[in-house]
Design a protein around this motif. Structure first.
Motif, mmCIF file in Angstrom:
data_model
loop_
_atom_site.group_PDB
_atom_site.id
_atom_site.type_symbol
_atom_site.label_atom_id
_atom_site.label_comp_id
_atom_site.label_asym_id
_atom_site.label_seq_id
_atom_site.Cartn_x
_atom_site.Cartn_y
_atom_site.Cartn_z
ATOM 1 N N ALA A 1 -0.759 -6.907 4.532
ATOM 2 C CA ALA A 1 -0.399 -5.486 3.366
ATOM 3 C C ALA A 1 0.810 -4.698 4.524
ATOM 4 O O ALA A 1 0.441 -4.689 5.391
ATOM 5 C CB ALA A 1 -2.036 -4.567 3.492
ATOM 6 N N HIS B 1 -9.785 0.655 -3.285
ATOM 7 C CA HIS B 1 -9.820 0.151 -1.424
ATOM 8 C C HIS B 1 -10.676 1.202 -0.787
ATOM 9 O O HIS B 1 -10.604 1.833 -1.241
ATOM 10 C CB HIS B 1 -8.510 -0.772 -0.686
ATOM 11 N N VAL C 1 -11.049 -8.010 2.438
ATOM 12 C CA VAL C 1 -10.966 -7.450 3.161
ATOM 13 C C VAL C 1 -9.694 -7.162 3.979
ATOM 14 O O VAL C 1 -8.780 -7.741 3.702
ATOM 15 C CB VAL C 1 -12.075 -7.391 4.767
ATOM 16 N N VAL D 1 0.730 -1.435 -0.136
ATOM 17 C CA VAL D 1 -0.011 -0.059 -0.338
ATOM 18 C C VAL D 1 1.499 1.706 -0.110
ATOM 19 O O VAL D 1 1.800 1.459 0.795
ATOM 20 C CB VAL D 1 -0.960 0.536 1.379
ATOM 21 N N ASN E 1 -6.995 3.348 -4.065
ATOM 22 C CA ASN E 1 -8.056 3.807 -2.457
ATOM 23 C C ASN E 1 -8.637 4.846 -2.718
ATOM 24 O O ASN E 1 -8.044 6.166 -3.015
ATOM 25 C CB ASN E 1 -6.488 3.834 -1.533
HETATM 26 C C1 LIG Z 1 -7.039 1.153 5.180
HETATM 27 C C2 LIG Z 1 -6.440 0.838 5.166
HETATM 28 C C3 LIG Z 1 -7.032 -0.815 5.327
HETATM 29 N N1 LIG Z 1 -6.525 -2.106 5.129
HETATM 30 C C4 LIG Z 1 -5.941 -1.799 3.377
HETATM 31 C C5 LIG Z 1 -5.753 -3.444 3.491
HETATM 32 F F1 LIG Z 1 -4.636 -3.864 3.459
HETATM 33 F F2 LIG Z 1 -4.836 -3.409 1.224
HETATM 34 F F3 LIG Z 1 -6.402 -4.303 2.772
HETATM 35 N N2 LIG Z 1 -5.794 -0.741 2.844
HETATM 36 C C6 LIG Z 1 -6.226 -0.337 3.411
HETATM 37 N N3 LIG Z 1 -6.118 1.299 2.919
#
Ligand SMILES: C=C1C=NC(C(F)(F)F)=NC1=N
Ligand SMILES: Cc1nc(C(=O)O)sc1CCOP(=O)(O)O
Ligand SMILES: [Mg+2]
Length: 537
Positions: free
Chosen positions: A206, A89, A134, A14, A74
């Protein structure tokens, strides 16, 4: 066209351009990461103007195409549509999922941030056409997410969200863990996190800062890749636990304890310290009582060092946490004795926090403590002596197996009959498909030697079983068999207790006789003379 069912969630980058090291750009970091094993990219730029965002997104999209890695945007559904990204996302406060799906159509990936069980219920209620994966978090504290409203849930919190997903049949949905994930905690998270039915674990992890803030983003990605691909947590046994019942095996273990004389680092309550030290000495080991944080690293790197962490101690939480980290870093086992686990809310918080902070080789408690750890404790615990002797053995066995499963350790429930359950899973973990077994299928044994009423009348009797366990697993190389070492300790300790109860004139002389018995058992090293018997259950 990308096939959504083929997406590899194992190492999910990310992005964040606000933490780039000097000389690095968003594109250079993403490129290095893609070349070293990142399997999914999310462009997450909270402070960038739309024009710049789109320019960056197009560059990153080209890089992702070259590596056949999907690109997720995002929050900005408009940008995702504009560049035909592979998905979006969104967080709980962003565009509602149904609208995102309506705009993107059925073939794009939609990810959702989930931190609470009620959000899992919503996810399940929508059904499989909406959320594809998720992000479960945050697992550990992180600086990256500004004004984060959620508090860290730890590995246990993630397992509970997986339980909720199983319970609500959201089995189509993939999962990644996020929040404070780094090389020093990722294998532990992947090893510990699992739904209680044993059927599902994280599909991946992530990261933001571990790669984006790194001056060597490629190396950072490569390191994460190798940790994930190792599919094992580094210090637990790889042996079949049945072998440890042969007399020759027990004798070998005792011989190596005598030879190695492991350093048994006690962080324990004042009442236990003296007796624990004498038990360790009787078992040929070298005890040290230290709550001096600056020496923890040195102690944990001494040969065969083992930590006995007994939270009846008065050391502050940070001291206990740094001891856990030191011994996990040194790949040396820790025996955890959560004294009075839920007797007070202070103790409960402290013990729960420690359980989130590290990996224990063995968790030992009395019935009350084990039932609490398994969330099976009815009513409040009394003091540290609460034995719940009333609980029938099948309930205690079930609770001990649940504790062993949840914390991936050898769990011991002490009582007239001791229960020892092996949740180590040979140190292995799988992505996505959970564990090779569920709690009820874990190997477990009971150890009994008849009734020894005087055992409950001396303090530190339970605590000193902790010392005995630390001695017997400290003496073996941890690639061997932690379960066998723990079982050996329980057999020895209960046998010594029985012998001592026959000879003592009361609880005062019981302690002396107990130490005599341990001393003699170590010297004679003849398991055939021990009273305690064990059987599988
Ligand atoms: C706030 C977030 C929470 N989880 C994820 C991911 F891990 F990618 F699923 N990305 C985000 N931006
Ligand atoms: C983007 C994000 N979402 C989180 C959540 O809990 O939903 S935590 C987080 C930031 C994670 O950054 P780092 O890997 O640097 O800790
Ligand atoms: Mg205890």
């Amino acid at each position: 066209m990308m096939d959504k069912s083929k997406v590899d969630y194992s190492l999910y980058l990310v992005t964040d351009s606000t933490m780039l090291p000097p000389g690095a750009t968003l594109v250079s970091q993403v490129n290095s990461a893609l070349e070293n094993g990142v399997t999914l990219v999310q462009l997450r730029e909270k402070e960038t103007d739309t024009k710049t965002f789109i320019e960056e997104a197009l560059k990153v999209q080209e890089l992702c195409r070259q590596h056949n890695v999907p690109l997720i945007i995002n929050d900005r559904v408009d940008v995702a549509l504009a560049i035909d990204a592979d998905g979006v996302h969104v967080g709980q406060d962003d565009m509602p999922i149904a609208m995102v799906r309506k705009l993107l159509g059925p073939d794009k990936i939609i990810g959702w941030s989930v931190g609470y069980e009620h959000e899992v219920q919503e996810l399940a209620a929508m059904g499989p056409q909406y959320v594809d994966y998720v992000g479960l978090g945050m697992i550990f504290p992180t600086e990256t997410k500004k004004n984060a409203k959620k508090s860290p849930m730890g590995p246990r919190g993630v397992s509970k969200l997986l339980d909720a997903m199983q319970a609500s049949n959201a089995t189509w949905c993939r999962t990644v863990g996020i929040g404070g994930l780094h090389p020093n905690n990722i294998s532990r998270v992947l090893y510990q996190v699992c739904s209680e039915d044993g059927k599902r674990s994280l599909d991946g992890i992530a990261v933001v800062s571990d790669i984006m803030a790194s001056t060597e983003a490629g190396e950072a990605a490569k390191r994460l890749r190798s940790i994930i691909d190792a599919r094992s947590y580094y210090f637990v046994d790889g042996m079949d636990s049945e072998i440890c019942l042969f007399s020759w095996w027990l004798q070998e273990r005792i011989k190596s304890t005598k030879q190695n004389s492991p350093l048994i680092h006690h962080i324990t309550n004042k009442v236990h310290q003296n007796f624990g030290a004498n038990v360790a000495l009787a078992l040929g080991c070298s005890p040290i009582m230290s709550e001096v944080e600056p020496e923890f690293t040195e102690l944990s790197n001494m040969p065969h060092a083992t930590l006995l962490l007994n939270t009846g101690s008065v050391a502050p939480l940070e001291t206990l946490v740094s001891a856990v980290r030191a011994y996990n870093e040194a790949k040396r086992p820790i025996v955890f004795d959560p004294v009075g686990f839920s007797a007070t809310s202070v103790r409960l918080q402290l013990n729960r926090h420690l359980l989130e902070e590290g990996q224990f080789a063995c968790i030992k408690g009395n019935a009350g403590e084990i039932l609490s750890l398994a969330d099976m404790n009815v009513g409040k615990m009394r003091g540290v002596d609460s034995g719940h002797t009333g609980s029938d053995i099948s309930i205690l066995v079930a609770a001990t197996k649940i504790v062993a499963f949840r914390y991936r350790c050898v769990a011991v429930c002490t009582g007239q009959v001791d229960v020892v359950a092996n949740g180590l899973n040979f140190g292995q973990f799988n992505l996505s498909t959970g564990s090779d077994s569920n709690p009820s299928q874990l190997p477990a044994r009971i150890v009994e030697a008849g009734n020894i009423p005087v055992m409950g009348k001396i303090t530190a009797s339970g605590c000193s079983l902790g010392t005995t366990i630390a001695c017997l697993i400290g003496g073996i190389t941890v690639e061997e068999d932690i379960f066998g070492g723990v079982l050996l300790a329980v057999l020895m300790y209960k046998s010594a207790g029985y012998t001592a109860s026959l000879k003592c004139k009361g609880s005062g002389s019981f302690q002396a006789h107990l130490i005599d018995a341990l001393d003699n058992m170590l010297t004679e090293n003849d398991p055939s003379t021990w009273f305690a018997k064990t059987s599988s259950i």
